[in-house]
Design a protein around this motif. Structure first.
Motif, mmCIF file in Angstrom:
data_model
loop_
_atom_site.group_PDB
_atom_site.id
_atom_site.type_symbol
_atom_site.label_atom_id
_atom_site.label_comp_id
_atom_site.label_asym_id
_atom_site.label_seq_id
_atom_site.Cartn_x
_atom_site.Cartn_y
_atom_site.Cartn_z
ATOM 1 N N THR A 1 -0.872 -10.159 -7.839
ATOM 2 C CA THR A 1 -0.354 -10.929 -8.975
ATOM 3 C C THR A 1 0.886 -11.686 -8.521
ATOM 4 O OG1 THR A 1 -1.053 -9.137 -10.411
ATOM 5 C CG2 THR A 1 0.482 -10.744 -11.350
ATOM 6 N N ARG A 2 0.807 -12.998 -8.519
ATOM 7 C CA ARG A 2 1.954 -13.809 -8.111
ATOM 8 C C ARG A 2 2.083 -15.015 -9.036
ATOM 9 N NH1 ARG A 2 2.357 -9.696 -5.569
ATOM 10 N NH2 ARG A 2 2.589 -9.479 -3.313
ATOM 11 N N GLN A 3 3.312 -15.513 -9.143
ATOM 12 C CA GLN A 3 3.548 -16.683 -9.993
ATOM 13 C C GLN A 3 2.956 -17.934 -9.356
ATOM 14 O OE1 GLN A 3 7.723 -16.978 -10.878
ATOM 15 N NE2 GLN A 3 7.841 -14.827 -11.447
ATOM 16 N N ILE B 1 16.768 11.098 0.184
ATOM 17 C CA ILE B 1 17.650 9.928 0.018
ATOM 18 C C ILE B 1 16.918 8.861 -0.806
ATOM 19 C CG2 ILE B 1 18.796 8.036 1.256
ATOM 20 C CD1 ILE B 1 19.113 10.095 3.637
ATOM 21 N N TYR B 2 15.658 8.632 -0.421
ATOM 22 C CA TYR B 2 14.841 7.643 -1.132
ATOM 23 C C TYR B 2 14.734 8.019 -2.609
ATOM 24 C CZ TYR B 2 10.824 4.546 -1.996
ATOM 25 O OH TYR B 2 9.984 3.573 -2.474
ATOM 26 N N LEU B 3 14.471 9.287 -2.829
ATOM 27 C CA LEU B 3 14.219 9.753 -4.201
ATOM 28 C C LEU B 3 15.460 9.598 -5.084
ATOM 29 C CD1 LEU B 3 11.894 10.944 -5.828
ATOM 30 C CD2 LEU B 3 12.583 13.223 -5.038
ATOM 31 N N THR C 1 10.164 -0.789 2.136
ATOM 32 C CA THR C 1 10.988 -0.224 1.057
ATOM 33 C C THR C 1 12.472 -0.362 1.411
ATOM 34 O OG1 THR C 1 11.312 2.064 1.802
ATOM 35 C CG2 THR C 1 9.190 1.534 0.754
ATOM 36 N N THR C 2 13.277 -0.482 0.356
ATOM 37 C CA THR C 2 14.719 -0.623 0.586
ATOM 38 C C THR C 2 15.539 0.437 -0.159
ATOM 39 O OG1 THR C 2 14.640 -2.368 -1.090
ATOM 40 C CG2 THR C 2 14.779 -3.070 1.188
ATOM 41 N N MET C 3 14.872 1.403 -0.742
ATOM 42 C CA MET C 3 15.600 2.424 -1.520
ATOM 43 C C MET C 3 16.665 3.136 -0.677
ATOM 44 S SD MET C 3 14.250 2.632 -4.660
ATOM 45 C CE MET C 3 13.001 1.507 -5.292
ATOM 46 N N THR D 1 0.864 -1.186 0.000
ATOM 47 C CA THR D 1 0.000 0.000 0.000
ATOM 48 C C THR D 1 0.899 1.234 0.000
ATOM 49 O OG1 THR D 1 -1.733 -1.153 1.214
ATOM 50 C CG2 THR D 1 -1.759 1.249 1.316
ATOM 51 N N ARG D 2 0.698 2.084 -0.982
ATOM 52 C CA ARG D 2 1.552 3.279 -1.087
ATOM 53 C C ARG D 2 0.763 4.578 -1.088
ATOM 54 N NH1 ARG D 2 3.468 -0.349 -4.878
ATOM 55 N NH2 ARG D 2 5.517 -1.251 -4.443
ATOM 56 N N SER D 3 -0.530 4.476 -0.889
ATOM 57 C CA SER D 3 -1.369 5.682 -0.911
ATOM 58 C C SER D 3 -2.219 5.696 0.363
ATOM 59 C CB SER D 3 -2.252 5.638 -2.165
ATOM 60 O OG SER D 3 -3.180 6.673 -2.120
HETATM 61 C C1 LIG Z 1 12.771 -6.542 0.109
HETATM 62 C C2 LIG Z 1 11.716 -5.648 -0.497
HETATM 63 C C3 LIG Z 1 12.060 -4.387 -0.897
HETATM 64 C C4 LIG Z 1 11.108 -3.528 -1.425
HETATM 65 N N1 LIG Z 1 11.453 -2.246 -1.737
HETATM 66 C C5 LIG Z 1 10.509 -1.391 -2.151
HETATM 67 C C6 LIG Z 1 10.820 -0.022 -2.334
HETATM 68 O O1 LIG Z 1 11.952 0.423 -2.105
HETATM 69 N N2 LIG Z 1 9.829 0.805 -2.738
HETATM 70 C C7 LIG Z 1 8.561 0.357 -2.966
HETATM 71 O O2 LIG Z 1 7.701 1.170 -3.332
HETATM 72 N N3 LIG Z 1 8.233 -0.946 -2.803
HETATM 73 C C8 LIG Z 1 9.168 -1.810 -2.377
HETATM 74 N N4 LIG Z 1 8.846 -3.115 -2.138
HETATM 75 C C9 LIG Z 1 7.467 -3.581 -2.373
HETATM 76 C C10 LIG Z 1 7.384 -4.389 -3.654
HETATM 77 O O3 LIG Z 1 7.448 -3.517 -4.744
HETATM 78 C C11 LIG Z 1 6.069 -5.178 -3.627
HETATM 79 O O4 LIG Z 1 6.143 -6.115 -2.583
HETATM 80 C C12 LIG Z 1 5.858 -5.934 -4.921
HETATM 81 O O5 LIG Z 1 5.889 -5.092 -6.040
HETATM 82 C C13 LIG Z 1 4.510 -6.652 -4.887
HETATM 83 O O6 LIG Z 1 3.494 -5.684 -4.783
HETATM 84 P P1 LIG Z 1 2.009 -6.113 -4.401
HETATM 85 O O7 LIG Z 1 2.097 -6.825 -3.081
HETATM 86 O O8 LIG Z 1 1.222 -4.846 -4.287
HETATM 87 O O9 LIG Z 1 1.543 -7.014 -5.487
HETATM 88 C C14 LIG Z 1 9.779 -3.981 -1.610
HETATM 89 C C15 LIG Z 1 9.439 -5.273 -1.215
HETATM 90 C C16 LIG Z 1 10.390 -6.097 -0.648
HETATM 91 C C17 LIG Z 1 9.983 -7.470 -0.188
#
Ligand SMILES: Cc1cc2nc3c(=O)[nH]c(=O)nc-3n(C[C@H](O)[C@H](O)[C@H](O)COP(=O)(O)O)c2cc1C
Length: 233
Positions: free
Chosen positions: A207-209, A62-64, A168-170, A13-15
């Protein structure tokens, strides 16, 4: 919430709405998350709840910076930050950075990270990690296995309270800047920044494999694990 349902429906969730998440709720989420497993039960995570507005903005910056690098990889047709990237791959990504900045959206998640209701910086105490691959001549990732279950537990515990979030890991890429910003002592690594809040949107299907695409019996090229539940996806 039913565990199986939670496993199958908890996405990124990003919003977020403007609803504030109080300190007690954050503490309760961390209180649930701390039951995560870790190598040797060392619990090497350390969390900084980022409330200060200036620090939030600096963390966003930093993230950006990494986000632009990430998009540059995509524009260059690369898997972003693959440990198997070649020098040529790196050069391709570097050449695309300006293009990535040019398509940056002011209201994107990265650009507005500082506005997330909750921002948690998760650090790893390297002295406590069980990094079983530390002596291998390949990219090392086993140590992260002692931290990311905790991070995922944070997301699940938030979900249980009607909240959503994303790991996030950015910020890892420029962790020295993170260390300066938060006065982190030597011996730690940045594991994640977690954003949490009340989601603005209803959950969508993940969406997953399929299992058959990644699981086999007895050898890497053995018979695939057929999944009778496939239709449920
Ligand atoms: C180790 C890890 C690092 C991630 N880093 C980021 C990130 O830096 N920024 C971000 O927006 N999402 C990040 N995500 C989220 C992934 O993008 C997300 O889990 C994946 O795209 C599946 O999205 P969904 O669960 O909405 O389908 C990260 C997820 C994991 C597990």
């Amino acid at each position: 919430m039913d565990l199986r349902q939670a496993l199958r429906t908890t996405g990124a969730t990003r919003s977020f709405t403007d609803r504030e998440i109080d300190r007690d709720t954050i503490a309760a989420i961390l209180d649930d998350a701390r039951f995560a497993p870790s190598g040797g039960n060392r619990q090497a995570w350390r969390v900084i709840v980022v409330e200060d507005a200036a620090k939030r903005l600096a963390l966003r910056d930093i993230y950006l910076d990494t986000w632009h690098d990430y998009i540059a990889h995509i524009l260059g047709g690369l898997i972003p930050f693959s440990p198997l990237a070649t020098d040529d791959d790196r050069a391709v990504a570097a050449a695309k950075r300006d293009d990535a900045i040019a398509i940056s959206k002011p209201d994107g998640f990265a650009e507005t990270l500082h506005e997330a209701p909750v921002l948690l910086l998760v650090l790893a105490d390297l002295s406590l990690l069980a990094a079983l691959d530390r002596d291998l001549d390949r990219y090392q990732f086993a140590g992260g296995g002692s931290i990311y279950p905790f991070v995922w537990n944070v997301i699940l515990a938030a979900r249980d309270r009607g909240l959503g979030g994303v790991m996030t890991t950015m910020a890892v890429r420029y962790e020295d800047r993170v260390f300066d910003l938060f006065d982190v002592p030597d011996g730690f690594g940045v594991a994640a920044v977690v954003a949490l809040g009340e989601p603005t949107k209803a959950l969508s299907k993940l969406t997953r494999q399929d299992v058959a695409s990644f699981a086999t019996y007895d050898s890497f090229s053995g018979p695939v694990v057929e999944n009778p539940n496939r239709a449920e996806s």
